[in-house]
Motif scaffolding. Structure first.
Motif, short mmCIF file in Angstrom:
data_model
loop_
_atom_site.label_atom_id
_atom_site.label_comp_id
_atom_site.label_asym_id
_atom_site.label_seq_id
_atom_site.Cartn_x
_atom_site.Cartn_y
_atom_site.Cartn_z
N TYR A 155 24.24 52.09 47.57
CA TYR A 155 25.88 51.67 46.51
C TYR A 155 26.62 50.48 47.66
O TYR A 155 26.87 50.81 49.04
N GLU A 156 27.21 49.46 47.11
CA GLU A 156 28.31 48.89 47.67
C GLU A 156 29.64 49.13 47.16
O GLU A 156 30.20 49.52 47.12
N ARG A 157 30.09 48.44 48.04
CA ARG A 157 31.40 48.15 47.77
C ARG A 157 31.98 48.01 46.49
O ARG A 157 31.40 47.09 45.49
N PHE A 158 33.42 47.45 45.97
CA PHE A 158 33.67 48.27 44.77
C PHE A 158 33.25 48.55 43.46
O PHE A 158 32.41 48.15 42.68
N TYR A 189 35.01 42.44 41.66
CA TYR A 189 36.23 41.84 42.61
C TYR A 189 37.46 41.36 42.53
O TYR A 189 38.22 41.10 43.42
N MET A 190 37.34 40.78 41.13
CA MET A 190 38.72 40.03 40.68
C MET A 190 39.22 41.91 40.14
O MET A 190 38.90 42.51 39.16
N TYR A 191 40.63 41.84 40.17
CA TYR A 191 42.10 42.26 39.69
C TYR A 191 43.10 40.99 38.58
O TYR A 191 43.10 40.32 39.09
N ASN A 192 43.32 41.89 37.20
CA ASN A 192 43.68 41.26 36.29
C ASN A 192 45.57 41.98 36.33
O ASN A 192 45.38 43.14 35.88
N ARG A 193 45.62 41.20 36.58
CA ARG A 193 47.78 41.31 37.04
C ARG A 193 47.83 41.88 35.34
O ARG A 193 48.82 42.39 35.91
N THR A 194 47.15 40.76 34.50
CA THR A 194 48.32 40.46 33.60
C THR A 194 48.25 41.32 32.72
O THR A 194 49.00 42.61 31.63
N GLN A 195 46.77 42.43 32.66
CA GLN A 195 46.26 43.62 31.69
C GLN A 195 45.99 44.47 32.68
O GLN A 195 45.74 46.11 32.65
N HIS A 196 46.76 44.51 34.26
CA HIS A 196 46.96 46.11 35.18
C HIS A 196 44.99 46.31 35.31
O HIS A 196 45.23 47.59 34.76
N ALA A 234 33.62 38.35 30.49
CA ALA A 234 33.62 37.08 30.37
C ALA A 234 34.40 37.09 32.02
O ALA A 234 34.91 37.44 32.77
N PRO A 235 33.00 36.23 32.57
CA PRO A 235 33.73 35.43 34.55
C PRO A 235 35.30 34.91 34.15
O PRO A 235 35.36 34.34 32.66
N VAL A 236 35.77 34.86 35.29
CA VAL A 236 37.65 34.34 35.34
C VAL A 236 37.36 33.49 35.93
O VAL A 236 36.60 32.64 36.74
N SER A 237 38.24 33.24 35.13
CA SER A 237 38.75 31.34 35.28
C SER A 237 40.51 31.70 36.16
O SER A 237 40.99 31.71 35.51
N LEU A 238 40.43 30.94 37.17
CA LEU A 238 42.17 30.89 37.63
C LEU A 238 42.68 29.10 37.59
O LEU A 238 42.03 28.29 37.55
N ARG A 266 42.48 33.98 45.42
CA ARG A 266 41.97 34.10 45.38
C ARG A 266 41.41 35.08 44.16
O ARG A 266 40.56 34.90 42.43
N TYR A 267 41.34 36.50 44.59
CA TYR A 267 40.63 37.79 43.44
C TYR A 267 41.58 38.13 42.76
O TYR A 267 41.76 39.04 42.33
N THR A 268 43.20 37.69 41.99
CA THR A 268 43.67 37.86 41.45
C THR A 268 43.65 37.01 40.20
O THR A 268 43.92 35.66 40.24
#
Length: 727
Positions: A155-158, A189-196, A234-238, A266-268
């Motif tokens: 068991y790991e973080r996230f 480990y990524m959070y999407n602020r547009t879609q909450h 899908a992988p996230v692009s910033l 970087r993680y949002t």
């Protein structure tokens, strides 16, 4: 595999198969690092990326450009960071003797691994095309007659849960089987602020089996089958934008400061692409082997490999809340390999391996673009690309002991490649809203200026001869020096995402690399200290470069084109150290220095339509310094055994983007890992942490000239607990 030489006899002997025969690591005249089964049991590796610390001058990233893990593996500054299946890898990943011919899926999970070998420098003799920078060889355990196995629950973080297991047993006196299974689920480990919501969730599952049949003492037959499937967001692009980029000036999607993504963190992410785990990567692999002992130290082996993958992902590349540029990329890949080897071992003056190799691969991508950066709310365009490769090769590598101390190694490989490519564009649809419903205008490809329509595939072929010569001398039984010259090459091909007919039909040529190397292998203090090292100079010719150039009249207005545009020199040194000052303590470390520079480079790097001298650019993923230092202390405590391990892996500052974008550049990074474990009988409980310094360096970066740039970070600090049961 590595055999334990005894608890009080110093370091374990590392036995490798880097030259397609079983040998002691210290006897090989070449730059190789290895992890044994015992090493791997004490580590908490997730996939191939975690093996970068085991070898100097190695960087391994997931470039986040497709599902299933797309590998960017660089050795001594040589590698490829591209999702396109038309782009051959520059570092070979070999899994149980089978070369993986695409970057997608090459970040193999660390399941049931018995040995990891990292071969640095071109491996053109034994591994052939597309091993220009080197090879990472992964070998799994063999089925056993005795009931053996291992299970690990983590068991790991996230909210990451991992379960994996392997069991092996004999069915009859001559038949043994092995079963493997793995499952992994994570919220990412990524959070999407547009879609909450979390925006990088994934589920992974794997099942495998292997049957080993030994009808006689001389004959051994084995067959294995593995199935893996990943369902994920899908992988996230910033978006990382300059004030002059079109996405900033035209749409107000501006970075708050240089080098900061538009989200401010970087993680949002701010993307509006789907995050319901509808991206997938599916793999089927079958391997058959037959080995026969001819007697008198001769052995013949046949290896059949089959790999088939399917994938799909609707990916938001613009990284903004708007639909500016997204793609849907369903793809299929199939490869078949046949290899025959005749090897001679023993203690005589001559040992060798002689072989023949056949390669056959084919892939199809049905690309669909979603473009909202033009005057219309939404434009879609599509393209189907199908390419095939057929290749055959013959190779030889042999050692001849001139005296008891002096050994000459000579190798050569002849390879012939034949590639085909066919590209056809589909209709262009224009919509009045950002929804893909009821187009207001449809333009057929026959009416669209600049569209690619091919009735038949184009073809091209190349042949290459890649030699190797090495001379080694044993000064004592524990000290050896060697001099090496070897050549490698990466195959030519056709562009996989063209926007013009000329880019689709004009091939680019192979690139070649010559490696000159002086090295040594040594052991001291009754095998309690092992020190290996090398200095090298590599000459790169006809270097393939991917340029983003204008394509007027196409749906996107630009295209990515591969050309043979550069020469480069890469030189440096490497040291590998392992020490056991006393039985309870093992120390390990490595250091690599690399000086990588273009000698000449002429290309249209700024997408102006005019080529310039671009030799001032720095080569990507080529830090001057990399090093790793680690230690493991093991001691009997109470009814069991306690050990603590820790390491720090340093990667110096390096460029991530081709154009050396200062906003997407990595400074020096210190990746610190640690673990504490306690074993009673055959049960081990461990607590571990990875990237404890919480380095957030970029793992990928890409510039679309004057429009926008995107990037993605490496995984942040992670910790977890694992329970391992062996039997």
């Amino acid at each position: 595999m590595a055999a334990e030489t005894g608890k009080d006899q110093g370091l374990e002997e590392i036995v490798v198969t880097a030259r397609k025969r079983v040998e002691n690591l210290q006897d090989l005249g070449g730059s190789i690092s290895a992890l044994s089964g015992g090493d791997l049991l004490k580590r908490f590796d997730s996939d191939v990326r975690d093996f970068a610390s085991a070898s100097p001058n190695v960087i391994i990233d997931d470039v986040q450009q497709g599902p299933g893990g797309v590998a960017a593996i660089y050795i001594r500054g040589i590698g490829v960071a591209d999702v396109e299946k038309s782009v051959d890898p520059a570092v070979g990943v070999v899994f149980d003797d089978i070369y993986l011919g695409q970057s997608a899926g090459s970040l193999m999970k660390a399941i049931d691994l018995d040995r990891v070998e990292v071969l640095r420098g071109p491996q053109g003799t034994l591994f052939g095309r597309n091993a220009t920078g080197g090879v990472i060889s992964l070998s799994r355990s063999r089925p056993t007659q005795e009931l053996t196995g291992k299970a690990r629950l983590t068991y790991e973080r996230f909210h990451t849960i991992k379960a994996e297991g392997v069991v092996s047993f004999g069915v009859t006196e001559n038949v043994a089987v092995k079963f493997t299974g793995a499952y992994e689920s994570t919220d990412g480990y990524m959070y999407n602020r547009t879609q909450h919501r979390r925006g990088q969730k994934s589920d992974f599952g794997a099942l495998g089996t292997q049957v080993l049949f030994t009808p006689t003492d001389a004959l051994e037959l084995s067959v294995s089958y593995d199935y893996q499937k990943t369902r994920q967001d899908a992988p996230v692009s910033l978006a990382v934008l300059r004030p002059t980029d079109y996405f900033c000036t035209g749409f107000g999607q501006c970075s708050p400061a240089p080098g900061v993504p538009t989200s401010g963190d970087r993680y949002t992410s701010l993307g509006n692409g789907p995050i319901n785990k509808d991206a997938f990567f599916e793999m089927n692999m079958a391997i058959g082997k037959a080995k026969y002992d001819l007697g008198n130290d001769y052995e013949v082996q046949y290896i059949l490999g089959y790999l088939k993958t399917k994938e799909g992902a609707t990916q938001d590349w613009d990284g903004t809340p708007l639909t500016l540029y997204q793609t849907d990329r369903p793809a299929r890949w199939r490869q078949t390999t046949n290899e025959v080897r005749l090897s001679k071992g023993g203690t005589g003056p001559l040992t060798f391996v002689l072989g023949g190799y056949l390669w056959d691969s084919r892939y199809t991508i049905n690309l669909k673009n979603y473009i909202g950066l033009a005057a219309t709310p939404l434009l879609t365009s599509s393209q189907e690309v199908t390419q095939s490769t057929k290749s055959y090769a013959g190779y030889f590598e042999g050692d001849y002991r001139i005296t008891d101390k002096l050994k000459l190694t000579v190798g050569a490989r002849y390879t012939h490649d034949r590639k085909t490519s066919i590209v056809n564009d589909g209709a262009i649809n224009i919509y009045g809203t950002t929804e893909e419903v009821d187009p207001i205008l449809t333009i057929q490809p026959s009416l669209a200026g600049g569209s690619i329509l091919m009735a038949a595939p184009v073809k091209a072929s190349w042949s290459k001869f890649t030699p190797k010569v090495s001379l080694s001398y044993n000064w004592t039984s524990d000290v050896m020096t060697y001099a090496l010259w070897s050549r490698g090459y990466r195959g030519g091909g056709f562009n996989g995402r063209p926007a013009t007919l000329s880019a689709a039909t004009i091939p680019y040529n192979p690139e070649t690399l010559d490696n000159y190397e002086l090295g040594f292998k040594s052991e001291f203090l009754d095998r309690r200290l092992r020190l290996n090292g090398a200095v090298y100079m590599m000459k790169y010719k006809d270097m393939q470069q991917d340029l983003d150039v204008p394509a007027p009249g196409s749906s996107t207005g630009r295209e990515n084109r591969t050309i043979n545009a550069a020469k480069a020199d890469l030189k440096g040194f490497e040291l590998d150290l392992t020490a056991k000052p006393f039985d309870a303590l093992t120390l390990n470390g490595n250091v690599g220095y690399l000086d990588a520079k273009y000698k000449s480079f002429f290309g249209d790097i700024y997408s102006t339509g005019t080529a310039i001298d671009a030799s001032f650019l720095k080569i990507r993923r080529a830090p001057k310094w990399t090093w790793n230092i680690g230690a493991t202390y093991e001691q009997d405590v109470g009814p069991g055994t306690f050990w603590i391990s820790g390491s720090v892996h340093y990667m110096g500052a390096h460029e991530v983007t081709f154009l050396n974008n200062p906003n997407i550049k990595n400074g020096g990074q210190y990746l610190a890992d640690a673990s504490i474990s306690y074993r009673v009988n055959k049960t081990t409980v461990s607590v571990f942490g990875k990237n404890l310094a919480n380095e957030d360096g970029w793992s990928v970066g890409y510039d679309v000239q004057g429009v926008w740039s995107y990037a993605a970070p490496r995984p942040p600090r992670t910790w977890g607990v694992a329970v391992t049961q062996t039997f």
